[in-house]
Design a protein around this motif. Sequence first.
Motif, PDB file in Angstrom:
ATOM      1  N   GLY A 309       0.820  -1.210   0.000  1.00  0.00           N
ATOM      2  CA  GLY A 309       0.000   0.000   0.000  1.00  0.00           C
ATOM      3  C   GLY A 309       0.853   1.258   0.000  1.00  0.00           C
ATOM      4  O   GLY A 309       0.578   2.210  -0.740  1.00  0.00           O
ATOM      5  N   GLY A 310       1.883   1.252   0.827  1.00  0.00           N
ATOM      6  CA  GLY A 310       2.759   2.419   0.923  1.00  0.00           C
ATOM      7  C   GLY A 310       3.467   2.688  -0.388  1.00  0.00           C
ATOM      8  O   GLY A 310       3.541   3.837  -0.856  1.00  0.00           O
ATOM      9  N   LEU A 311       3.975   1.630  -1.003  1.00  0.00           N
ATOM     10  CA  LEU A 311       4.707   1.810  -2.260  1.00  0.00           C
ATOM     11  C   LEU A 311       3.767   2.266  -3.377  1.00  0.00           C
ATOM     12  O   LEU A 311       4.131   3.106  -4.205  1.00  0.00           O
ATOM     13  CB  LEU A 311       5.427   0.507  -2.647  1.00  0.00           C
ATOM     14  N   ALA A 312       2.555   1.726  -3.372  1.00  0.00           N
ATOM     15  CA  ALA A 312       1.586   2.130  -4.396  1.00  0.00           C
ATOM     16  C   ALA A 312       1.244   3.609  -4.244  1.00  0.00           C
ATOM     17  O   ALA A 312       1.126   4.345  -5.229  1.00  0.00           O
ATOM     18  CB  ALA A 312       0.326   1.268  -4.281  1.00  0.00           C
ATOM     19  N   TYR A 313       1.095   4.047  -2.982  1.00  0.00           N
ATOM     20  CA  TYR A 313       0.796   5.458  -2.723  1.00  0.00           C
ATOM     21  C   TYR A 313       1.919   6.340  -3.260  1.00  0.00           C
ATOM     22  O   TYR A 313       1.671   7.361  -3.928  1.00  0.00           O
ATOM     23  CB  TYR A 313       0.618   5.670  -1.209  1.00  0.00           C
ATOM     24  N   VAL A 314       3.153   5.944  -2.984  1.00  0.00           N
ATOM     25  CA  VAL A 314       4.313   6.724  -3.448  1.00  0.00           C
ATOM     26  C   VAL A 314       4.303   6.848  -4.968  1.00  0.00           C
ATOM     27  O   VAL A 314       4.471   7.936  -5.525  1.00  0.00           O
ATOM     28  CB  VAL A 314       5.633   6.080  -2.947  1.00  0.00           C
ATOM     29  N   ARG A 315       4.083   5.721  -5.637  1.00  0.00           N
ATOM     30  CA  ARG A 315       4.009   5.740  -7.100  1.00  0.00           C
ATOM     31  C   ARG A 315       2.964   6.732  -7.598  1.00  0.00           C
ATOM     32  O   ARG A 315       3.220   7.556  -8.466  1.00  0.00           O
ATOM     33  CB  ARG A 315       3.528   4.372  -7.618  1.00  0.00           C
ATOM     34  N   ASP A 316       1.772   6.593  -7.031  1.00  0.00           N
ATOM     35  CA  ASP A 316       0.650   7.404  -7.516  1.00  0.00           C
ATOM     36  C   ASP A 316       0.902   8.885  -7.298  1.00  0.00           C
ATOM     37  O   ASP A 316       0.629   9.706  -8.170  1.00  0.00           O
ATOM     38  CB  ASP A 316      -0.650   6.990  -6.801  1.00  0.00           C
ATOM     39  N   ARG A 317       1.393   9.247  -6.115  1.00  0.00           N
ATOM     40  CA  ARG A 317       1.605  10.656  -5.814  1.00  0.00           C
ATOM     41  C   ARG A 317       2.722  11.233  -6.675  1.00  0.00           C
ATOM     42  O   ARG A 317       2.609  12.363  -7.159  1.00  0.00           O
ATOM     43  CB  ARG A 317       1.949  10.862  -4.330  1.00  0.00           C
ATOM     44  N   ALA A 318       3.781  10.455  -6.860  1.00  0.00           N
ATOM     45  CA  ALA A 318       4.915  10.971  -7.629  1.00  0.00           C
ATOM     46  C   ALA A 318       4.520  11.214  -9.081  1.00  0.00           C
ATOM     47  O   ALA A 318       4.967  12.176  -9.707  1.00  0.00           O
ATOM     48  CB  ALA A 318       6.086   9.997  -7.540  1.00  0.00           C
ATOM     49  N   GLU A 319       3.651  10.357  -9.583  1.00  0.00           N
ATOM     50  CA  GLU A 319       3.200  10.481 -10.972  1.00  0.00           C
ATOM     51  C   GLU A 319       2.500  11.812 -11.228  1.00  0.00           C
ATOM     52  O   GLU A 319       2.461  12.299 -12.352  1.00  0.00           O
ATOM     53  CB  GLU A 319       2.240   9.331 -11.317  1.00  0.00           C
ATOM     54  N   LEU A 320       1.915  12.397 -10.161  1.00  0.00           N
ATOM     55  CA  LEU A 320       1.197  13.655 -10.332  1.00  0.00           C
ATOM     56  C   LEU A 320       2.148  14.785 -10.718  1.00  0.00           C
ATOM     57  O   LEU A 320       1.778  15.691 -11.457  1.00  0.00           O
ATOM     58  CB  LEU A 320       0.451  14.032  -9.042  1.00  0.00           C
ATOM     59  N   ILE A 321       3.386  14.734 -10.207  1.00  0.00           N
ATOM     60  CA  ILE A 321       4.304  15.831 -10.535  1.00  0.00           C
ATOM     61  C   ILE A 321       5.283  15.456 -11.655  1.00  0.00           C
ATOM     62  O   ILE A 321       5.624  16.293 -12.475  1.00  0.00           O
ATOM     63  CB  ILE A 321       5.058  16.357  -9.285  1.00  0.00           C
ATOM     64  N   ILE A 322       5.702  14.201 -11.701  1.00  0.00           N
ATOM     65  CA  ILE A 322       6.578  13.730 -12.782  1.00  0.00           C
ATOM     66  C   ILE A 322       5.909  12.501 -13.415  1.00  0.00           C
ATOM     67  O   ILE A 322       6.082  11.384 -12.929  1.00  0.00           O
ATOM     68  CB  ILE A 322       7.990  13.353 -12.269  1.00  0.00           C
ATOM     69  N   PRO A 323       5.146  12.695 -14.476  1.00  0.00           N
ATOM     70  CA  PRO A 323       4.472  11.532 -15.070  1.00  0.00           C
ATOM     71  C   PRO A 323       5.495  10.617 -15.772  1.00  0.00           C
ATOM     72  O   PRO A 323       6.509  11.099 -16.267  1.00  0.00           O
ATOM     73  CB  PRO A 323       3.520  12.156 -16.098  1.00  0.00           C
ATOM     74  N   GLY A 324       5.180   9.338 -15.783  1.00  0.00           N
ATOM     75  CA  GLY A 324       6.013   8.397 -16.538  1.00  0.00           C
ATOM     76  C   GLY A 324       7.346   8.080 -15.886  1.00  0.00           C
ATOM     77  O   GLY A 324       8.328   7.825 -16.577  1.00  0.00           O
ATOM     78  N   ILE A 325       7.375   8.061 -14.563  1.00  0.00           N
ATOM     79  CA  ILE A 325       8.612   7.653 -13.871  1.00  0.00           C
ATOM     80  C   ILE A 325       8.880   6.182 -14.196  1.00  0.00           C
ATOM     81  O   ILE A 325       7.981   5.355 -14.095  1.00  0.00           O
ATOM     82  CB  ILE A 325       8.461   7.845 -12.344  1.00  0.00           C
ATOM     83  N   PRO A 326      10.094   5.836 -14.625  1.00  0.00           N
ATOM     84  CA  PRO A 326      10.371   4.429 -15.011  1.00  0.00           C
ATOM     85  C   PRO A 326      10.545   3.520 -13.795  1.00  0.00           C
ATOM     86  O   PRO A 326      11.662   3.126 -13.458  1.00  0.00           O
ATOM     87  CB  PRO A 326      11.653   4.539 -15.831  1.00  0.00           C
ATOM     88  N   PHE A 327       9.429   3.200 -13.147  1.00  0.00           N
ATOM     89  CA  PHE A 327       9.512   2.365 -11.945  1.00  0.00           C
ATOM     90  C   PHE A 327      10.032   0.957 -12.249  1.00  0.00           C
ATOM     91  O   PHE A 327      10.494   0.262 -11.362  1.00  0.00           O
ATOM     92  CB  PHE A 327       8.153   2.302 -11.234  1.00  0.00           C
ATOM     93  N   HIS A 328       9.945   0.565 -13.537  1.00  0.00           N
ATOM     94  CA  HIS A 328      10.482  -0.763 -13.872  1.00  0.00           C
ATOM     95  C   HIS A 328      12.001  -0.787 -13.720  1.00  0.00           C
ATOM     96  O   HIS A 328      12.616  -1.844 -13.734  1.00  0.00           O
ATOM     97  CB  HIS A 328      10.075  -1.165 -15.296  1.00  0.00           C
ATOM     98  N   LEU A 329      12.627   0.366 -13.573  1.00  0.00           N
ATOM     99  CA  LEU A 329      14.067   0.418 -13.341  1.00  0.00           C
ATOM    100  C   LEU A 329      14.399   0.435 -11.846  1.00  0.00           C
ATOM    101  O   LEU A 329      15.505   0.807 -11.454  1.00  0.00           O
ATOM    102  CB  LEU A 329      14.670   1.646 -14.025  1.00  0.00           C
ATOM    103  N   GLY A 330      13.441   0.028 -11.022  1.00  0.00           N
ATOM    104  CA  GLY A 330      13.675  -0.005  -9.575  1.00  0.00           C
ATOM    105  C   GLY A 330      14.800  -0.951  -9.221  1.00  0.00           C
ATOM    106  O   GLY A 330      14.870  -2.056  -9.756  1.00  0.00           O
ATOM    107  N   ILE A 331      15.712  -0.509  -8.354  1.00  0.00           N
ATOM    108  CA  ILE A 331      16.750  -1.433  -7.866  1.00  0.00           C
ATOM    109  C   ILE A 331      16.627  -1.695  -6.367  1.00  0.00           C
ATOM    110  O   ILE A 331      17.233  -2.630  -5.863  1.00  0.00           O
ATOM    111  CB  ILE A 331      18.185  -0.960  -8.203  1.00  0.00           C
TER     112      ILE A 331
END
Lengths: 507, 499
Positions: A309-331
Amino acid sequence: MNSGKRSIKPETTDNSGDTLYDVVIVGAGIVGAFLAYELSKTCWKVAVVEKEPDVALGATKANSGIIHAGYDPEPGTLKARLNVEGSRLYEGLSRELSFGYKKTGSFVVALTEEEEHALTGLMERGHKNGVEGIELLSGAEARSLEPSLTKKALSVLMAKSTAVVDPWEVAIAALESAVDNGVRLWLNTCVTGVSSPVPGSPEAHFELETTQGRLAAKVVVNAAGVHAGELSALLSGGKAEFEIIPRRGQYFVLDKAAGPLVKRVIYPAPSTMGKGVLVIPTLHGNIMVGPDNETLTAEEAESVQTTAGGLAYVRDRAELIIPGIPFHLGIANFSGIRAEPTEKDFIIRASESHPRWIHAAGIKSPGLSAAPAIADRLFSLIRECLSLYSLKPDFRPGRRPRPVLSELPPERRRQLIAENPMFSHIVCRCEMVSEAEVVDCIHRSVGARTLNGVKRRVRPGGGRCQGGFCAPRILEILSRELGIPETEVCLEHLGSKMVFRKGGTSL
Amino acid sequence: MIPANGIVNNDAPLSLLVIGAGPAGLSAAIEAKRSGVDRVLVVDREREPGGILNQCIHAGFGLFHFGEELTGPEYAERLVNAAEESGVEIMSETFVAEIDHDLNAVLFSKSLGYFQVKAKAVVLAMGCRERTRAAVAVPGTRPAGVFSAGTAQRLINIEGYALGQRAVIVGSGDIGLIMARRLTLEGVEVAAVVEIRETPSGLPRNVSQCLKAFSIPLLLSHRVAAIEGTSRVTGVVVESLNGGAPERLECDLVLFSVGLIPENELSAMTGADLLGGTNGLQLTGEMQTSVPGLFACGNTYRVYDLVDEVSREAGIAGRAAAAYLGCQKCGAPSGAGYAKSGGITSLSSETRTVMGQDQGDVSRFMQSEKDPSSIASDVVESVMDEPLLCIICPKGCRIRLGSGGEITGYNCRRGYEFALQELRDPSAVLTATVAIEGGMWPRLPCKTTKAIPRALLRAAAASLSKLSVSAPVSLGEILARDLGGLGVDVVATRSMKKL
């Protein structure tokens, strides 16, 4: 030493003896580290006690790593003053203590008219707080500087002085210099009891019961981070002067391939829940995204897990200011615990129970930014407690130089390899770390003892393979250099052994 | 050779530099050398050549490239020997730090220190790395005891450690499946293999011979919702994608087998075109990158299922590099033979067609066999319930037993023989390690000379783990005779010098 009541064992013995210190700092986080460095300039006898096997393992290990400009805190508060003061000290300290520091600048992004008003408010606050180099940009101006920024950005507050550091590196650097200058660091040492002297009796001292034996101190500094409330309760017979509420924040770390995404730290407009989810270009060229802000119970003060839940929230909120963050490049994903006090401001003052017990508590954001200034303030408070004060004549600022192969030009690389062939043995391909650097970080005065300790100091395992290739090599080097079997080498905390002898896996 | 001062004279450039001494790099180097390239240098960062094959002590390699089934170390040693015999130079413990568009490379080497190389052509063969836990964003704590499957494979098979007593494997990639079996044979209980998709991602033969053969649960359409434990991992929470209560599996070891990513950090320095989604390389048919004189092969190009196919395509890269360098001996492959040429185009395609189908005269062969109806009836029933998956090659034929007892669904004689063997007496060659004194590593890989009953694999592995030998040992050397009275010997699957 001036205590006639007990014999003081020499420093060179193990952690079992009673030793009288002028100052004992409880907690080897960023505040304890900077304070130890400041105190190491004096002739006072100083110890830092830390319950973990390494320094900087609490909030200092896991936060956004940002030196905030200082436009955010409410004017007139300690937070505001110390943030601005602290952030101005960082650049000089980075040279003195040789830690990484990169001035990236920052954007605060307004997506609505309401948020635009908030930006104007921040701008005014910034001016009141004495922050220089802040200006308002239109959305279009901002996008020309940061093309990844959302098209929905109406306006942006730009701050030029925002910078990034590796917070743990800062703490390690400061403590290393402090220890080189005579401060004693006790790791794996948890304070379990306090007996306090009668106030007004200048010769008497505190006795700290620890998991490694007893310590005596004229002045105690409570820099115990998320446990500062519990520590204060030990002093005042079970009743804490304040409470610390653990708040967890979760992050993504993205591969360096995502590095070009942003050049500056990107904040959303602030809300009542803090600074919000940020997109951060790190010191080493990765992108970090986070944090969320989840209130935990006191019992969960060490619950540094991530949650879906926490990680999903982070993704969603970040997308609002920087759309298309390449989360598939997560390390990597991680979470950190912040120490939210029940009082609004930093708690930096003598205890109500005893004037020679000094709290440095509730150091949440902008604690990292403020830490050097917090240390200065604590220093003044300590000076009021201790009558004798003299500077150490042989104090040596900073620490031994630390060549970072991956950052050096070809000629220096060639020279280092010629001088020490261990520089030619690359143990971590992702971050290009040589065996020489790993060996060096183990033998420094606040040396690495664990795999993660090596990772924090010289980065193997901090890259895209996350230790897949280098972990066996680091294990081998730690074992060899520490003179312990591989089966005794830990990942991080006590008992976090990595490997077992074949046929002997009982834990 | 490279001068003692470590600085290569740019006036006398190296013909071909191969980066990586795994199966791809070695296969390319051999073919280039055999095609007439005058000087071929293979550099590798590890202590010895062979790449990841050295830790893949299991069998299943070489059926097509060498015409017989080999273990990883055997395959590697054959390639290394072939490279040395053909005059390829191999330099281990050498790290390529930089390489530019004009193929100027900077290397750090244990023996030569800092040096530069200007090769006329370069073959990239750096292999791949494993996707990590973060790539699949599995939440929870970050305790000790969580490894990628390949790291665990190295720590167990080469470095000789134990990693835990009860494991959960996340993802059903081939390395994870292979490690499930390996752990089981090491006496570790594998609680489950957890796969988020509806079908396993590894080869069917690995699901069959690594999981089903040892009754290891495979939880499809499940995900790991959390990893638990502060110091050491204590368990994982598993939940079904189809609903239902999450379940906690206690374990002290978690392995991730969630895919591979081509290693192309060096390739990017040259400006070669990468494939965005997979991090693979954009190549032409002749295994050439977009940079002149720069070739690539193996997992650095794209992730393969089968090392035989890596060797085959790497050979094309080697010959293409030779042709680029103006060497004319670039005709037919000169390497160790494939069973039959032209049998396959791509083994990594969905269908996994088999290379060099060796049909033989199946009908005649069948007639000479005993009447299949003599097979015990309980076995017949169980086979009728579910087709038998042939594990001889990656094609994965599904073999059925008809109501009249006839065996169908195989495509070659080996498949038929496999089916008969499985029905009568399920058995497998045991691959394991033994302790070795005085060698480069503390463990020596080995195998039984013949298949042993599958039910006895664990016991045989346990008895082998007590065996200790001394270096030097040569490939194929008998380490133990008549293992456990089973009538099979144990032989070394690699050579190891005395240090």
